[in-house]
Design a protein around this motif. Sequence first.
Motif, mmCIF file in Angstrom:
data_model
loop_
_atom_site.group_PDB
_atom_site.id
_atom_site.type_symbol
_atom_site.label_atom_id
_atom_site.label_comp_id
_atom_site.label_asym_id
_atom_site.label_seq_id
_atom_site.Cartn_x
_atom_site.Cartn_y
_atom_site.Cartn_z
ATOM 1 N N SER A 106 0.817 -1.219 0.000
ATOM 2 C CA SER A 106 0.000 0.000 0.000
ATOM 3 C C SER A 106 0.846 1.262 0.000
ATOM 4 C CB SER A 106 -0.944 0.009 1.207
ATOM 5 O OG SER A 106 -0.217 -0.054 2.419
ATOM 6 N N PHE A 107 2.150 1.133 0.253
ATOM 7 C CA PHE A 107 3.042 2.281 0.192
ATOM 8 C C PHE A 107 3.489 2.566 -1.238
ATOM 9 C CE2 PHE A 107 3.148 1.679 4.675
ATOM 10 C CZ PHE A 107 3.505 2.898 5.215
ATOM 11 N N THR A 108 3.251 1.634 -2.140
ATOM 12 C CA THR A 108 3.718 1.828 -3.513
ATOM 13 C C THR A 108 2.618 1.664 -4.552
ATOM 14 O OG1 THR A 108 4.376 -0.504 -3.661
ATOM 15 C CG2 THR A 108 6.069 1.079 -2.969
ATOM 16 N N ASP A 130 -5.051 1.639 7.322
ATOM 17 C CA ASP A 130 -5.319 2.519 8.470
ATOM 18 C C ASP A 130 -4.898 1.861 9.783
ATOM 19 O OD1 ASP A 130 -6.332 4.436 6.772
ATOM 20 O OD2 ASP A 130 -8.436 3.900 7.103
ATOM 21 N N ASP A 131 -5.187 0.573 9.915
ATOM 22 C CA ASP A 131 -4.777 -0.146 11.127
ATOM 23 C C ASP A 131 -3.259 -0.147 11.270
ATOM 24 O OD1 ASP A 131 -7.395 -0.666 11.668
ATOM 25 O OD2 ASP A 131 -7.350 -2.775 11.047
ATOM 26 N N PHE A 132 -2.581 -0.354 10.151
ATOM 27 C CA PHE A 132 -1.124 -0.390 10.162
ATOM 28 C C PHE A 132 -0.556 0.953 10.617
ATOM 29 C CE2 PHE A 132 2.874 -0.094 7.412
ATOM 30 C CZ PHE A 132 3.655 -0.722 8.363
ATOM 31 N N ILE A 133 -1.072 2.034 10.056
ATOM 32 C CA ILE A 133 -0.578 3.366 10.419
ATOM 33 C C ILE A 133 -0.879 3.661 11.886
ATOM 34 C CG2 ILE A 133 -0.791 5.840 9.966
ATOM 35 C CD1 ILE A 133 0.776 4.144 7.878
ATOM 36 N N ILE A 166 12.745 22.892 12.606
ATOM 37 C CA ILE A 166 13.670 23.746 11.862
ATOM 38 C C ILE A 166 15.118 23.463 12.238
ATOM 39 C CG2 ILE A 166 14.425 26.146 11.633
ATOM 40 C CD1 ILE A 166 11.490 26.927 11.512
ATOM 41 N N GLU A 167 15.379 23.233 13.522
ATOM 42 C CA GLU A 167 16.759 22.956 13.933
ATOM 43 C C GLU A 167 17.297 21.673 13.299
ATOM 44 O OE1 GLU A 167 17.864 24.592 18.231
ATOM 45 O OE2 GLU A 167 16.142 23.239 18.279
ATOM 46 N N ARG A 168 16.442 20.672 13.185
ATOM 47 C CA ARG A 168 16.882 19.358 12.706
ATOM 48 C C ARG A 168 16.641 19.148 11.208
ATOM 49 N NH1 ARG A 168 20.217 16.879 16.447
ATOM 50 N NH2 ARG A 168 19.560 17.630 18.489
ATOM 51 N N LYS A 169 15.951 20.096 10.574
ATOM 52 C CA LYS A 169 15.616 19.983 9.146
ATOM 53 C C LYS A 169 14.834 18.699 8.869
ATOM 54 C CE LYS A 169 19.583 22.690 7.563
ATOM 55 N NZ LYS A 169 20.765 22.730 6.681
ATOM 56 N N THR A 170 13.830 18.457 9.707
ATOM 57 C CA THR A 170 13.014 17.258 9.552
ATOM 58 C C THR A 170 11.543 17.633 9.452
ATOM 59 O OG1 THR A 170 12.805 16.967 11.959
ATOM 60 C CG2 THR A 170 14.639 15.825 10.859
ATOM 61 N N VAL A 171 10.761 16.720 8.900
ATOM 62 C CA VAL A 171 9.300 16.874 8.899
ATOM 63 C C VAL A 171 8.776 16.273 10.193
ATOM 64 C CG1 VAL A 171 7.137 16.347 7.722
ATOM 65 C CG2 VAL A 171 9.217 16.705 6.379
ATOM 66 N N PHE A 172 8.056 17.063 10.960
ATOM 67 C CA PHE A 172 7.494 16.571 12.227
ATOM 68 C C PHE A 172 6.121 15.943 11.999
ATOM 69 C CE2 PHE A 172 5.049 17.344 16.187
ATOM 70 C CZ PHE A 172 5.809 16.570 17.043
ATOM 71 N N ASP A 173 5.335 16.549 11.105
ATOM 72 C CA ASP A 173 4.012 15.989 10.804
ATOM 73 C C ASP A 173 3.452 16.656 9.556
ATOM 74 O OD1 ASP A 173 1.774 14.423 11.016
ATOM 75 O OD2 ASP A 173 1.210 15.096 13.020
ATOM 76 N N LEU A 174 2.458 16.013 8.982
ATOM 77 C CA LEU A 174 1.662 16.579 7.898
ATOM 78 C C LEU A 174 0.208 16.474 8.322
ATOM 79 C CD1 LEU A 174 3.039 15.224 4.487
ATOM 80 C CD2 LEU A 174 2.838 17.599 5.164
ATOM 81 N N ILE A 376 0.260 9.308 1.138
ATOM 82 C CA ILE A 376 1.385 10.217 0.892
ATOM 83 C C ILE A 376 2.010 10.645 2.221
ATOM 84 C CG2 ILE A 376 2.007 12.495 0.004
ATOM 85 C CD1 ILE A 376 -0.097 12.081 -2.159
ATOM 86 N N ARG A 377 1.166 10.953 3.199
ATOM 87 C CA ARG A 377 1.675 11.346 4.518
ATOM 88 C C ARG A 377 2.511 10.221 5.113
ATOM 89 N NH1 ARG A 377 -0.090 10.343 9.749
ATOM 90 N NH2 ARG A 377 0.497 11.949 11.274
ATOM 91 N N ALA A 378 1.999 8.995 5.048
ATOM 92 C CA ALA A 378 2.723 7.867 5.623
ATOM 93 C C ALA A 378 4.038 7.616 4.891
ATOM 94 C CB ALA A 378 1.849 6.612 5.579
ATOM 95 N N ARG A 379 4.025 7.764 3.574
ATOM 96 C CA ARG A 379 5.237 7.514 2.795
ATOM 97 C C ARG A 379 6.322 8.528 3.136
ATOM 98 N NH1 ARG A 379 3.529 6.694 -3.381
ATOM 99 N NH2 ARG A 379 5.541 5.654 -3.568
#
Length: 445
Positions: A106-108, A130-133, A166-174, A376-379
């Motif tokens: 389901s991720f691809t 949904d259960d997996f996420i 911002i400090e870590r240059k990461t996505v925290f959430d969508l 897309i969010r999960a990927r």
Amino acid sequence: MTDFLQLRSLNTLEVVGDDERYVVKAEGVAPVATCPLCKVGRLHGHGSQEQSFQDTPTHGKPVVVFIQRRRYRCISCNKTLFEPVADLDSKRQATARLMRYIRKESFTKTFAALAREVDLDEKTVRHVFDDFIEEFEAKVRFRTPRILGIDELKIIGQYRAMITNIERKTVFDLRPSRAKADLLPYFRNLRDKDTIEWVAMDMYHVYKQVVRATLPQARIVVDRFHIQRMANDALEKLRKRIRKDLPARQRLKLKDERFLLLKRQHDLKGADMTRALEWFRQFPQLGEAHALKEGFLSIWDHKSRPEAEAACATWLGNIPPELAATFKDLTTAVHNWHDEIFSYFEQPITNAYTESVNRLAKDMNRMGRGYSFEVIRARMLYNEKARKDGAVVETVDVDDDQVSTNFEFQRMTMASIRKKQVRRVVEYGPYIPTLVRLLEEGYFE
């Protein structure tokens, strides 16, 4: 004959295949004698029932397994149950390995394509995902940022809130939307939200209202690129207005000069400078507007907040009446967001992966054709490579697990508690440069 199913808890009895699917008859191989419910009662046979279960595709065709499943009744607790089959999923009429297959694929693949492949309803595939996420999110927690960014991505036709560290240059959430109705409860319930000290954002009033209501300790910084873009927009507005009244040939020439006029003055050299000065000679207001644009951008060359605020006050006083309407959106923003704009000079932060975020938006939109936002969010959020690059290993002191907890120990002072050092992985979210690189390499295709 080689066992078709290759499952430890089932024995293949018969396989019938056609152009569309494989139909398999099988039986359980692990009869039970003691009731698994009460743990003590003896079981006796209580008939059987044929049940069907979907299995992972074989040779590109769906597989359905029919099992004549034995029923039992417990002599002690009088409850009935079907014989346990370890390889069957506990929630759905499918094998456990099919559930694992759907989670991975389901991720691809789109839910619709995957549902056709495994011969299940599309809603079932979505529910498995949904259960997996839900399980994944219960296990994977990203540390709440000290400096948080809120920006947006347009994915599948809607603006979504992208929350970054911002400090870590990461996505925290969508988040599925940037609406207040979604963001208010999200930030109210955010774990360790008191650790957030600064929030960078554009001048979207909803973001400001949400932060003020849910993160009162946090200072807001307007992303400098958003406010600076408004100066360029004002110049563009004037250029387009002038073009409308020009003869066709000259109108086309001025149309092609967009990027020339948006260049910083210190970058105008040689032929570029000559062309720009010619336009300014023909249209003095264009020259004045260009100078105002440059004056506004130069505010960010100052090193301290008082200097920058003084420079801004001077700039506001230099706007001629005939250009006041052209720069009205910018001057209004400066008035309404003054503190947040000039907080930049106390904490110079931005949502500054501008190119990276733009690239993410572009590729996420392309990826979004046929995918749901949740996929897309999960990927993005749960990509193992990007998460690994965004994580750090830290050493912390913890109470020694071997310390006694008896009454005598409780009388000891806290200073006497033994400590030990442990190393642990702290996840901050997927590293944005890694996500961009993976997108460029076609990893998500």
